[in-house]
Write a protein that holds these residues in place. Structure first.
Motif, PDB file in Angstrom:
ATOM      1  N   VAL A   1       3.312   5.915  -3.081  1.00 20.30           N
ATOM      2  CA  VAL A   1       4.460   6.578  -3.712  1.00 20.30           C
ATOM      3  C   VAL A   1       4.263   6.607  -5.238  1.00 20.30           C
ATOM      4  O   VAL A   1       4.656   7.566  -5.901  1.00 20.30           O
ATOM      5  CB  VAL A   1       5.784   5.893  -3.318  1.00 20.30           C
ATOM      6  CG1 VAL A   1       6.966   6.606  -3.971  1.00 20.30           C
ATOM      7  CG2 VAL A   1       5.947   5.870  -1.801  1.00 20.30           C
ATOM      8  N   ARG A   2       3.611   5.569  -5.750  1.00 19.26           N
ATOM      9  CA  ARG A   2       3.293   5.563  -7.185  1.00 19.26           C
ATOM     10  C   ARG A   2       2.468   6.808  -7.542  1.00 19.26           C
ATOM     11  O   ARG A   2       2.665   7.413  -8.594  1.00 19.26           O
ATOM     12  CB  ARG A   2       2.528   4.279  -7.539  1.00 19.26           C
ATOM     13  CG  ARG A   2       2.308   4.084  -9.027  1.00 19.26           C
ATOM     14  CD  ARG A   2       1.628   2.749  -9.327  1.00 19.26           C
ATOM     15  NE  ARG A   2       1.565   2.525 -10.767  1.00 19.26           N
ATOM     16  CZ  ARG A   2       1.054   1.447 -11.344  1.00 19.26           C
ATOM     17  NH1 ARG A   2       0.567   0.469 -10.599  1.00 19.26           N
ATOM     18  NH2 ARG A   2       1.038   1.327 -12.656  1.00 19.26           N
ATOM     19  N   THR A   3       1.556   7.185  -6.669  1.00 19.99           N
ATOM     20  CA  THR A   3       0.770   8.401  -6.882  1.00 19.99           C
ATOM     21  C   THR A   3       1.679   9.636  -6.946  1.00 19.99           C
ATOM     22  O   THR A   3       1.507  10.499  -7.819  1.00 19.99           O
ATOM     23  CB  THR A   3      -0.254   8.570  -5.731  1.00 19.99           C
ATOM     24  OG1 THR A   3      -1.070   7.401  -5.685  1.00 19.99           O
ATOM     25  CG2 THR A   3      -1.115   9.804  -5.933  1.00 19.99           C
ATOM     26  N   LEU A   4       2.670   9.703  -6.039  1.00 19.11           N
ATOM     27  CA  LEU A   4       3.579  10.858  -6.045  1.00 19.11           C
ATOM     28  C   LEU A   4       4.392  10.914  -7.345  1.00 19.11           C
ATOM     29  O   LEU A   4       4.618  11.989  -7.912  1.00 19.11           O
ATOM     30  CB  LEU A   4       4.531  10.774  -4.836  1.00 19.11           C
ATOM     31  CG  LEU A   4       3.884  10.863  -3.454  1.00 19.11           C
ATOM     32  CD1 LEU A   4       4.924  10.620  -2.359  1.00 19.11           C
ATOM     33  CD2 LEU A   4       3.223  12.232  -3.258  1.00 19.11           C
ATOM     34  N   ILE A   5       4.818   9.743  -7.809  1.00 19.19           N
ATOM     35  CA  ILE A   5       5.598   9.684  -9.054  1.00 19.19           C
ATOM     36  C   ILE A   5       4.731  10.144 -10.234  1.00 19.19           C
ATOM     37  O   ILE A   5       5.172  10.910 -11.096  1.00 19.19           O
ATOM     38  CB  ILE A   5       6.138   8.251  -9.273  1.00 19.19           C
ATOM     39  CG1 ILE A   5       7.222   7.954  -8.224  1.00 19.19           C
ATOM     40  CG2 ILE A   5       6.678   8.060 -10.684  1.00 19.19           C
ATOM     41  CD1 ILE A   5       7.587   6.482  -8.097  1.00 19.19           C
TER      42      ILE A   5
ATOM     43  N   ILE B   1      -2.162  10.705   0.975  1.00 19.09           N
ATOM     44  CA  ILE B   1      -1.937  10.365  -0.440  1.00 19.09           C
ATOM     45  C   ILE B   1      -2.737   9.109  -0.756  1.00 19.09           C
ATOM     46  O   ILE B   1      -2.611   8.097  -0.064  1.00 19.09           O
ATOM     47  CB  ILE B   1      -0.435  10.109  -0.724  1.00 19.09           C
ATOM     48  CG1 ILE B   1       0.421  11.320  -0.324  1.00 19.09           C
ATOM     49  CG2 ILE B   1      -0.215   9.728  -2.179  1.00 19.09           C
ATOM     50  CD1 ILE B   1       0.245  12.528  -1.181  1.00 19.09           C
ATOM     51  N   ALA B   2      -3.547   9.177  -1.811  1.00 20.70           N
ATOM     52  CA  ALA B   2      -4.340   8.002  -2.201  1.00 20.70           C
ATOM     53  C   ALA B   2      -3.456   7.025  -2.967  1.00 20.70           C
ATOM     54  O   ALA B   2      -2.595   7.444  -3.744  1.00 20.70           O
ATOM     55  CB  ALA B   2      -5.512   8.442  -3.077  1.00 20.70           C
ATOM     56  N   PRO B   3      -3.650   5.734  -2.749  1.00 19.91           N
ATOM     57  CA  PRO B   3      -2.855   4.761  -3.514  1.00 19.91           C
ATOM     58  C   PRO B   3      -3.284   4.699  -4.979  1.00 19.91           C
ATOM     59  O   PRO B   3      -4.446   4.920  -5.297  1.00 19.91           O
ATOM     60  CB  PRO B   3      -3.147   3.433  -2.812  1.00 19.91           C
ATOM     61  CG  PRO B   3      -4.439   3.623  -2.092  1.00 19.91           C
ATOM     62  CD  PRO B   3      -4.567   5.087  -1.791  1.00 19.91           C
TER      63      PRO B   3
ATOM     64  N   VAL C   1       0.839  -1.200   0.000  1.00 18.90           N
ATOM     65  CA  VAL C   1       0.000   0.000   0.000  1.00 18.90           C
ATOM     66  C   VAL C   1       0.883   1.263   0.000  1.00 18.90           C
ATOM     67  O   VAL C   1       0.599   2.235  -0.705  1.00 18.90           O
ATOM     68  CB  VAL C   1      -0.978  -0.012   1.194  1.00 18.90           C
ATOM     69  CG1 VAL C   1      -1.768   1.289   1.246  1.00 18.90           C
ATOM     70  CG2 VAL C   1      -1.934  -1.201   1.073  1.00 18.90           C
ATOM     71  N   ARG C   2       1.976   1.221   0.768  1.00 20.39           N
ATOM     72  CA  ARG C   2       2.882   2.369   0.756  1.00 20.39           C
ATOM     73  C   ARG C   2       3.451   2.597  -0.651  1.00 20.39           C
ATOM     74  O   ARG C   2       3.515   3.725  -1.134  1.00 20.39           O
ATOM     75  CB  ARG C   2       4.010   2.185   1.770  1.00 20.39           C
ATOM     76  CG  ARG C   2       5.068   3.284   1.726  1.00 20.39           C
ATOM     77  CD  ARG C   2       5.977   3.275   2.947  1.00 20.39           C
ATOM     78  NE  ARG C   2       5.340   3.885   4.100  1.00 20.39           N
ATOM     79  CZ  ARG C   2       5.507   5.176   4.453  1.00 20.39           C
ATOM     80  NH1 ARG C   2       6.292   5.962   3.760  1.00 20.39           N
ATOM     81  NH2 ARG C   2       4.891   5.654   5.499  1.00 20.39           N
ATOM     82  N   ALA C   3       3.837   1.518  -1.324  1.00 22.47           N
ATOM     83  CA  ALA C   3       4.378   1.654  -2.683  1.00 22.47           C
ATOM     84  C   ALA C   3       3.327   2.236  -3.635  1.00 22.47           C
ATOM     85  O   ALA C   3       3.640   3.065  -4.497  1.00 22.47           O
ATOM     86  CB  ALA C   3       4.863   0.296  -3.194  1.00 22.47           C
TER      87      ALA C   3
END
Lengths: 495, 99
Positions: A380-384, B49-51, A375-377
């Motif tokens: 971070v995918r959203t941030l990327i 932050i949403a996944p 879920v954390r990854a």
């Protein structure tokens, strides 16, 4: 005067239509080239000369009838991850040795409908897991520009056969860079479409939220012609888009004056070979000379793409590869119990890298770790993804290297998974964001090994990639057809 | 981030992978190395932050028309299997008889 196998798709298509050559002649020329280069390159797990000549004869009949699509009669190759009815499809794994699919993948069917000629199934890293094609359980594919070095991966066979001249085009798959990195290392054009542009149906799944099929070719326009054939809705892949498919070939030749290109500062890192950086900087200057504006941009989460990818991808791998139990297909091993038979089948059938990724994904998804890793990854995918969203508010496309190095020697990174994974450090972020990316040759290092320029566009803007890449290619002399003299395979034939 | 040989063996069991002793040792070291690299994601603040599961919007549910079509012929479906009997895949019993 070019040899027949050296023509572009467009040139061959014209020669076929005016009757200067037949597809059978063209196909025989490619098969002769394949026979001359294959002992050194080993790009194909299984060449299919009989299928090719039968397909060529059928294409000739269709060409005579007069309504043939552009790819009719043109020899091409498929990565051996793509299902071909009745023709062995191994994924580079002993698990699927002898497996003959009972259906064609959607992309295979589209090429058949267009009248293409299949010359063979190409080598790959096992189940597309690798960056050098060395994890294939069948053979070692060599880089046609440097036979002591890898072709890149995982679509190494598809890149190498197009560079060597033993296919006019090929299909690969790209999950984290598996089309773009080998295109860069083999000096050909390779493109990964927007996630959802091309159907994945019938392509053996690796990581389903990332996998995408795309073409390799020797010129940008040839690459555009193949994507036009592949792109579009297929109701068997719910993620394939019904958006209209534009003419990518028409984008080739459009002026790039006024286009704004972003050069991400995070893509020029320590450990990058100086020759690569010089070629990329020179390419940016060349594009500015053609009237584009280049601006430095920042994609601040770039360094997190690798760890993000190495959670999300293995999690999806561990789920997708659960189906390989040796029962409906595959090579089973005996066991005392059903569970033991499964474990032995999978332990014996999968190679080291595949097992490593299944283990990593199984661990990351196991009880107690799911939120901390997966879920954390995904967050971070959203941030990327947001990095790219913000960049594309300023620029039409991003220009950057495709790989930090040129082709590396065999064995150089096989004992150190992280070093191998770093080979894809410039392609992973765009994959996580679902963006289209294209690699076009932009130079050679001192050892005459190719260097590739990567272009990244917003979702569904493949046209921009072809427009910029074509303008670059036409104004420089780095494309495969202009650098055949650098090939180090197949000499002794016609030069 | 260290993964013990016992943890590796447990994960291998979950993944239904029969591994040799040498493989268990090697993967313990390699997976620990990879996890140490991955741990840098903990640096980031992902509060609110949403996944992202899929980076391209699929545009809602996608359904096809519920129209029957021909299935693949049985003999073709069975053609790639190593063990078939009476038109079926033959598998081991999954339940054992109690004594």
């Amino acid at each position: 005067m070019s040899e027949m196998y050296e023509l572009t798709i467009e040139q061959a298509a014209i020669a076929l239509r005016v009757g200067a050559i037949s597809s059978v002649e063209l196909t025989q020329a490619v098969l002769d080239r394949l026979a001359a280069t294959e002992p050194a390159v080993a790009a194909f797990i299984e060449p299919t000369p009989e299928v090719a000549l039968a397909g060529a004869a059928a294409a000739d009949a269709r060409l005579r009838a007069g309504d043939a699509p552009l790819l009719c009669g043109i020899p091409g190759a498929l990565k051996d991850l793509i299902a071909t009815r009745g023709i062995q499809t191994t994924a580079g794994s002993q698990m699927l040795k002898g497996y003959r699919p009972i259906y064609d993948a959607h992309v295979t069917q589209r090429l058949i409908d267009a009248g293409y000629v299949l010359v063979g199934k190409t080598n790959l890293d096992e189940f597309a897991m690798g960056s050098s094609t060395e994890t294939s359980s069948y053979q070692t594919t060599r880089n046609p520009f440097c036979p002591d070095c890898v072709p890149g991966g995982s679509s190494g066979g598809s890149a190498a056969c197009v560079a060597a001249g033993s296919a006019f085009f090929s299909l690969g798959t790209d999950t984290g860079g598996s089309i773009r990195q080998p295109a860069s290392l083999c000096g050909v054009v390779g493109m990964k479409p927007t996630y959802g542009r091309v159907s994945r149906w019938g392509v053996i799944a690796m990581a389903s939220s990332l996998d995408q099929v795309g073409p390799f070719a020797r010129t940008v326009k040839d690459c555009a012609a193949v994507l036009e054939c592949l792109a579009g809705r297929d109701e068997r892949d719910a993620t394939s888009s019904s958006r209209a498919v534009p003419s990518y070939r028409e984008a080739c030749g459009r002026d790039i004056a006024g286009l704004k290109l972003g050069v991400p500062r995070e893509y020029f890192i320590d450990g990058m070979e100086p020759a690569v950086e010089q070629s990329i900087r020179a390419a940016v200057a060349q594009l500015e000379g053609l009237g584009a504006t280049a601006v430095e941009i920042s994609l601040p989460h770039t360094s997190y793409a690798l760890p993000t990818y190495y959670i999300i991808m293995p999690c999806e791998v561990s789920a997708n590869l659960a189906r390989f139990d040796g029962i409906r297909y595959g090579v089973p091993q005996p066991g005392e119990t059903m569970w033991e038979a499964y474990a032995k089948t999978r332990g014996a059938g999968f190679g080291a890298e595949v097992k490593r990724r299944i283990m990593l994904g199984t661990y990351a998804l196991s009880a107690g770790y799911h939120d901390a890793y997966y879920v954390r990854a995904q967050k971070v995918r959203t941030l990327i993804k947001q990095d790219f969203d913000q960049a594309f508010e300023q620029v039409d496309a991003i220009v950057c290297p495709a790989s930090p190095t040129t082709a590396f020697p065999f064995g150089a990174k096989m004992d150190d998974p992280i070093q191998m994974y770093l080979s894809d450090v410039f392609t992973l972020a765009a994959s996580l964001a679902g963006l289209p990316g294209l690699v076009v040759p932009c130079g050679f290092d001192a050892a005459s090994k190719p260097i590739g320029l990567q272009l990244i566009a917003p979702h569904w803007r493949e046209e921009t990639l072809f427009q910029v890449a074509h303008a670059f290619e036409q104004s420089t002399s780095w494309s495969q057809p202009q650098n055949r003299h650098r090939l180090r395979v197949g000499q002794g034939g016609a030069q | 981030m260290q993964m013990s040989r016992e943890e590796v063996a447990h994960v291998a069991w979950l993944a239904r992978l029969a591994l040799s002793e040498a493989e268990l040792e090697r993967y313990a070291g390699q997976l620990s190395g990879i996890l140490s690299h991955i741990v840098q994601l903990q640096e980031l603040d992902v509060t609110d932050i949403a996944p992202t599961a899929m980076a391209v919007e699929a545009g809602g549910n996608v359904v096809r028309a519920d129209v029957p079509t021909a299935s693949a012929p049985q003999d073709e479906v069975l053609a790639n299997a190593a063990d078939i009997e009476d038109g079926s895949f033959r598998v081991r019993a999954i339940l054992e008889e109690s004594a």
